[in-house]
Design an enzyme around this catalytic site. Sequence first.
Site, PDB file in Angstrom:
ATOM      1  N   SER A   1     184.234  70.334  -4.098  1.00 57.77           N
ATOM      2  CA  SER A   1     186.433  70.555  -4.771  1.00 57.77           C
ATOM      3  C   SER A   1     185.674  71.741  -6.099  1.00 57.77           C
ATOM      4  O   SER A   1     185.032  71.770  -5.958  1.00 57.77           O
ATOM      5  CB  SER A   1     185.523  69.269  -6.006  1.00 57.77           C
ATOM      6  OG  SER A   1     186.041  69.319  -6.716  1.00 57.77           O
TER       7      SER A   1
ATOM      8  N   TYR B   1     181.997  63.915 -12.679  1.00 58.78           N
ATOM      9  CA  TYR B   1     182.054  64.334 -11.260  1.00 58.78           C
ATOM     10  C   TYR B   1     182.326  66.186 -11.472  1.00 58.78           C
ATOM     11  O   TYR B   1     181.127  66.554 -10.302  1.00 58.78           O
ATOM     12  CB  TYR B   1     183.778  64.203 -11.240  1.00 58.78           C
ATOM     13  CG  TYR B   1     184.118  64.660  -9.919  1.00 58.78           C
ATOM     14  CD1 TYR B   1     183.523  63.796  -7.992  1.00 58.78           C
ATOM     15  CD2 TYR B   1     184.637  65.847  -9.644  1.00 58.78           C
ATOM     16  CE1 TYR B   1     184.427  64.473  -7.023  1.00 58.78           C
ATOM     17  CE2 TYR B   1     185.843  65.917  -8.081  1.00 58.78           C
ATOM     18  CZ  TYR B   1     184.993  65.025  -7.047  1.00 58.78           C
ATOM     19  OH  TYR B   1     185.100  65.407  -5.694  1.00 58.78           O
TER      20      TYR B   1
END
Length: 112
Positions: free
Chosen positions: A60, A73
Amino acid sequence: MIKLNILVNNVGTWKGKPTVEHAAEDYSMSTNFESAFHFSQLSYPLLKASGNGNVVFISSVAGLLSVENLSVYAATKAAVNQLIKNLACKWDKDRQAIAVDEGVTVNGFQPI
């Protein structure tokens, strides 16, 4: 001999909230990082046996940039990004050590 041509590590879970509101159980290191690490580790002999194995990680952009309310995250995806670099370097050296065009290639993508 069992062989594996490709492994795609595409996993991720997150809880978007301010860093100070996260509890210990919110950490997703085992899902986002450890699962990709262990699948890669366990798959390596099978990928190498195929003669031209590939590992693809879907990470990501949060692992590269600051994203509001995604600090935990982002940290797990930054760990994945570093794993991609390390495996790519190590497994490419394995290929070079035996002086052939066979081995295991590692790539990563960081979609938005």
